[in-house]
Every structure is written in structure tokens, then in C-alpha cells.
Design a protein around this motif. Structure first.
Motif, PDB file in Angstrom:
ATOM      1  N   ASP A  95       0.856  -1.178   0.000  1.00 52.14           N
ATOM      2  CA  ASP A  95       0.000   0.000   0.000  1.00 52.14           C
ATOM      3  C   ASP A  95       0.896   1.233   0.000  1.00 52.14           C
ATOM      4  OD1 ASP A  95      -2.052   1.750   0.211  1.00 52.14           O
ATOM      5  OD2 ASP A  95      -2.557   1.295   2.289  1.00 52.14           O
ATOM      6  N   TYR A  96       0.988   1.903  -1.132  1.00 49.79           N
ATOM      7  CA  TYR A  96       1.902   3.024  -1.271  1.00 49.79           C
ATOM      8  C   TYR A  96       1.228   4.350  -0.940  1.00 49.79           C
ATOM      9  CZ  TYR A  96       4.598  -0.446  -3.854  1.00 49.79           C
ATOM     10  OH  TYR A  96       5.280  -1.571  -4.207  1.00 49.79           O
ATOM     11  N   ASP A  97       1.864   5.113  -0.074  1.00 48.12           N
ATOM     12  CA  ASP A  97       1.403   6.469   0.207  1.00 48.12           C
ATOM     13  C   ASP A  97       1.857   7.360  -0.944  1.00 48.12           C
ATOM     14  OD1 ASP A  97       0.546   8.650   2.304  1.00 48.12           O
ATOM     15  OD2 ASP A  97       2.468   9.298   1.478  1.00 48.12           O
ATOM     16  N   VAL A  98       0.937   8.099  -1.546  1.00 49.32           N
ATOM     17  CA  VAL A  98       1.251   8.818  -2.786  1.00 49.32           C
ATOM     18  C   VAL A  98       2.287   9.917  -2.573  1.00 49.32           C
ATOM     19  CG1 VAL A  98      -0.644  10.484  -2.581  1.00 49.32           C
ATOM     20  CG2 VAL A  98       0.249   9.880  -4.848  1.00 49.32           C
ATOM     21  N   VAL A  99       2.262  10.598  -1.416  1.00 47.25           N
ATOM     22  CA  VAL A  99       3.230  11.675  -1.175  1.00 47.25           C
ATOM     23  C   VAL A  99       4.630  11.102  -1.051  1.00 47.25           C
ATOM     24  CG1 VAL A  99       3.933  13.493   0.422  1.00 47.25           C
ATOM     25  CG2 VAL A  99       1.515  13.165  -0.092  1.00 47.25           C
ATOM     26  N   ARG A 100       4.777  10.013  -0.280  1.00 49.82           N
ATOM     27  CA  ARG A 100       6.095   9.384  -0.137  1.00 49.82           C
ATOM     28  C   ARG A 100       6.533   8.751  -1.460  1.00 49.82           C
ATOM     29  NH1 ARG A 100       5.994   6.359   5.786  1.00 49.82           N
ATOM     30  NH2 ARG A 100       5.584   8.217   7.031  1.00 49.82           N
ATOM     31  N   THR A 101       5.569   8.240  -2.189  1.00 50.22           N
ATOM     32  CA  THR A 101       5.891   7.636  -3.477  1.00 50.22           C
ATOM     33  C   THR A 101       6.469   8.679  -4.428  1.00 50.22           C
ATOM     34  OG1 THR A 101       4.192   5.926  -3.279  1.00 50.22           O
ATOM     35  CG2 THR A 101       4.936   6.461  -5.498  1.00 50.22           C
ATOM     36  N   LEU A 102       5.831   9.835  -4.519  1.00 51.79           N
ATOM     37  CA  LEU A 102       6.326  10.885  -5.406  1.00 51.79           C
ATOM     38  C   LEU A 102       7.701  11.374  -4.959  1.00 51.79           C
ATOM     39  CD1 LEU A 102       2.993  12.823  -5.934  1.00 51.79           C
ATOM     40  CD2 LEU A 102       4.383  11.799  -7.742  1.00 51.79           C
ATOM     41  N   ALA A 103       7.906  11.470  -3.654  1.00 52.47           N
ATOM     42  CA  ALA A 103       9.215  11.885  -3.151  1.00 52.47           C
ATOM     43  C   ALA A 103      10.275  10.859  -3.526  1.00 52.47           C
ATOM     44  CB  ALA A 103       9.162  12.064  -1.636  1.00 52.47           C
ATOM     45  N   LEU A 134      -2.776   7.685  -7.335  1.00 52.30           N
ATOM     46  CA  LEU A 134      -1.600   6.840  -7.515  1.00 52.30           C
ATOM     47  C   LEU A 134      -1.631   6.160  -8.878  1.00 52.30           C
ATOM     48  CD1 LEU A 134       0.853   6.078  -5.697  1.00 52.30           C
ATOM     49  CD2 LEU A 134      -0.319   3.915  -5.266  1.00 52.30           C
ATOM     50  N   SER A 135      -2.809   5.781  -9.343  1.00 49.25           N
ATOM     51  CA  SER A 135      -2.911   5.117 -10.642  1.00 49.25           C
ATOM     52  C   SER A 135      -2.531   6.062 -11.778  1.00 49.25           C
ATOM     53  CB  SER A 135      -4.329   4.577 -10.859  1.00 49.25           C
ATOM     54  OG  SER A 135      -5.283   5.626 -10.867  1.00 49.25           O
TER      55      SER A 135
END
Length: 307
Positions: A95-103, A134-135
Motif C-alpha cells: 500500500d503506497y502512500d502517494v506523497v512518499r511515493t512521489l518523493a 496513484l494510478s
């Protein structure tokens, strides 16, 4: 990052969660890397895992086999291209957090996703206007990775909802929200599109890019300008501002891409008028060398300036 198993049905979810929990941390890291690259690149290559984790090709093969056991619908092997592709029924194992993913995407694929990262001190990230889907992010990053065009449904302030084709090359955080820098085939120019305004996106697998659509041809992106920022002349105790920004001899010099200069000037409330005419208390900085902005195209958002 806290990760939660996500699979096709409740029983499969339970089984995958239990299996993931039993894995050694090193194996879990590699499984997460495969999951991440499948989601955001649309494909995963053995050599990438070998180089990323400094392991043997044989071990990597075992990792892909294990991933397939955990999520059989997530991965397909293309015999012709010798590459593992994202399955049509893909559901991420984590389950990816979108803010951390973008960082993380901005700092390099595959880092920092397999454990809960606790900062040494309490810390808050800048608040973003909204979190993009996220998608949608995954489709944009896949198009960037593959060098393909992207068909999007986009809602703009001027045109409302439209369908258009873009050729994305870079994700940009302007301090308030995320953009994608791309070539807009509809207007035949490089532009920024706000990620949250993209309602749908689809990678055009058969698309062929023209040389004029490539990042190397994005003049505003590849041009750098030097900004000389000084305390606003109306401020009495200017040393306070000099200390805030670590100025040397009363000036802070920044080299920045022309395409993103307007965002920084707006975010920092820099008075860009030639006669430092803005009097609001928020304007603590003045752009001393306004001539540096000649030819910059997004100046309509810079305080005190117009395109």
C-alpha cells in the motif's frame, strides 16, 4: 513506509500478508522493488534487480518466482522481449502512500518502501493542495520510462474537460502541487499539466515520438537562469532576511530552470517588479536582476511581473 498486502480477494490477501511477514527483510525489500517497478514502470527486468541489490542472477530468478507465487495476476513474462510485464489485473502487494511515493520517485526508483521510516525528530512535510491519484502517477511514470505518448482526459481552467495526447518527461513539485512537464501534441508546445486535474490516462504503447517532442528540445526546461535575491528594500532590519536565506554579502544567488522559475518566485513571494513596488508584508525578497527573466515563459505567476 508501512506496507499492507493487497491482493485479488480476502483469502488471497490473508495468505500473501502471512507469507510476506515470514520473509527475511532482504527478500522483502527485493519483492517490494519488483512490485514498485511493475507498478510505476509497467515492467521489471532481472538485471535491474541484480544491480540494485548486488545479488546473483540465480537469486533474482528465485525472487521473480516468489513474486509470481504471491501475486500470480500481477506479472506476465514476455518471451520475445525477455522482460516481466505488469499483468492486466495488477493489484500492488504493498500500500503506497502517494506523497512518499512521489518523493521517492523524484530521488530514484525503488528506495525506501519496505519499512516504516521514523524521522529522528518530529517533522511535517509542506502541505499540498491535493494528492494525485496513484494510478495516474503510475501511468505517467510508465510513459516516461518507456518513452511513449500518453492519452489523458484533462480538466483545465480555460478549456474545461478535454482529451489530448502528451509526451511526458519529468515530474515537477512546485511546492504546492505536482505537475508533469511534457510536450502537448494539441498545442504543439511544451507545457505543465497538474496531476490532480488528470481524470484518466492511458499509455499509447504503439506511439512513436518525434524528435521535436523529446526533453532535449524543451528549451525552457534546458535553459537555466540566475536569480539574484536580496532583502526587500522596504525592510528596515535586512540582516534578519539575510540570515533566513543564508545570504552572502546580502545576496542569495540561485540557478534554476527557466520552466520552474515562476513557481519558485511565487512560492517565495519574491517581488519581481523592477522598482520593488510591491508593499505587502509577505514580500520579504526582491529580485535584483529582473533582466534575467527575459524569455522566461511562465512569468504570469511571478509577483509583480507579467508574461
Amino acid at each position: 513506509m508501512i506496507h499492507k498486502a493487497l491482493t485479488q480477494n480476502p483469502q488471497a490477501k490473508t495468505n500473501s500478508s502471512a507469507q510476506l511477514a515470514k520473509l527475511p527483510q532482504a527478500t522483502r525489500d527485493r519483492i517490494a522493488h519488483i512490485d514498485f517497478t511493475l507498478l510505476f514502470k509497467g515492467e521489471a527486468i532481472r538485471a535491474d534487480v541484480v544491480n540494485r541489490f548486488s545479488i546473483t542472477a540465480a537469486q533474482t530468478t528465485k525472487d521473480f518466482t516468489l513474486y509470481r507465487e504471491l501475486a500470480p495476476h500481477n506479472i506476465e513474462y514476455d518471451q520475445k522481449l525477455k522482460v516481466h510485464k505488469r499483468g492486466k489485473a495488477f493489484t500492488p502487494l504493498f500500500d503506497y502512500d502517494v506523497v512518499r511515493t512521489l518523493a521517492t520517485i523524484s530521488q530514484g526508483y525503488g528506495d525506501g518502501f519496505t519499512g516504516e521510516v521514523k524521522p529522528p525528530l518530529a517533522c511535517e512535510a509542506p502541505y499540498h493542495l491535493n494528492k494525485p491519484s496513484l494510478s495516474i502517477v503510475a501511468k505517467v511514470t510508465e510513459a516516461i520510462h518507456k518513452g511513449k505518448a500518453l492519452s489523458i482526459t484533462y480538466v483545465s481552467l480555460s478549456s474545461g474537460e478535454t482529451t489530448r495526447e502528451i509526451v511526458p518527461h519529468t515530474l515537477v513539485d512546485n511546492g504546492l502541487r505536482w505537475h508533469v512537464r511534457c510536450f502537448d501534441r494539441r498545442r504543439a508546445e511544451f507545457r505543465d499539466f497538474v496531476l490532480t486535474r488528470i481524470k484518466s490516462a492511458e499509455v499509447l504503447e504503439n506511439s512513436t515520438l518525434h524528435e521535436t517532442e523529446l526533453e532535449t528540445q524543451d528549451r525552457q526546461w534546458n535553459r537555466f537562469v540566475e536569480l539574484q535575491l536580496v532583502p526587500h528594500p522596504r525592510i528596515k532590519h535586512q540582516e534578519a532576511i539575510e540570515l533566513d536565506y543564508g545570504m552572502v554579502n546580502g545576496v542569495m544567488i540561485i540557478e534554476i530552470r527557466a520552466a520552474t522559475a515562476g513557481y519558485l518566485l511565487r512560492q517565495w513571494h519574491v517581488d519581481c517588479s523592477t522598482e520593488h513596488a510591491l508593499n505587502g508584508l509577505e514580500y520579504q525578497l526582491w529580485l535584483r536582476n529582473s533582466q534575467a527573466l527575459y524569455g522566461v515563459t511562465n512569468l504570469s505567476i511571478a509577483p509583480g511581473r507579467a508574461s
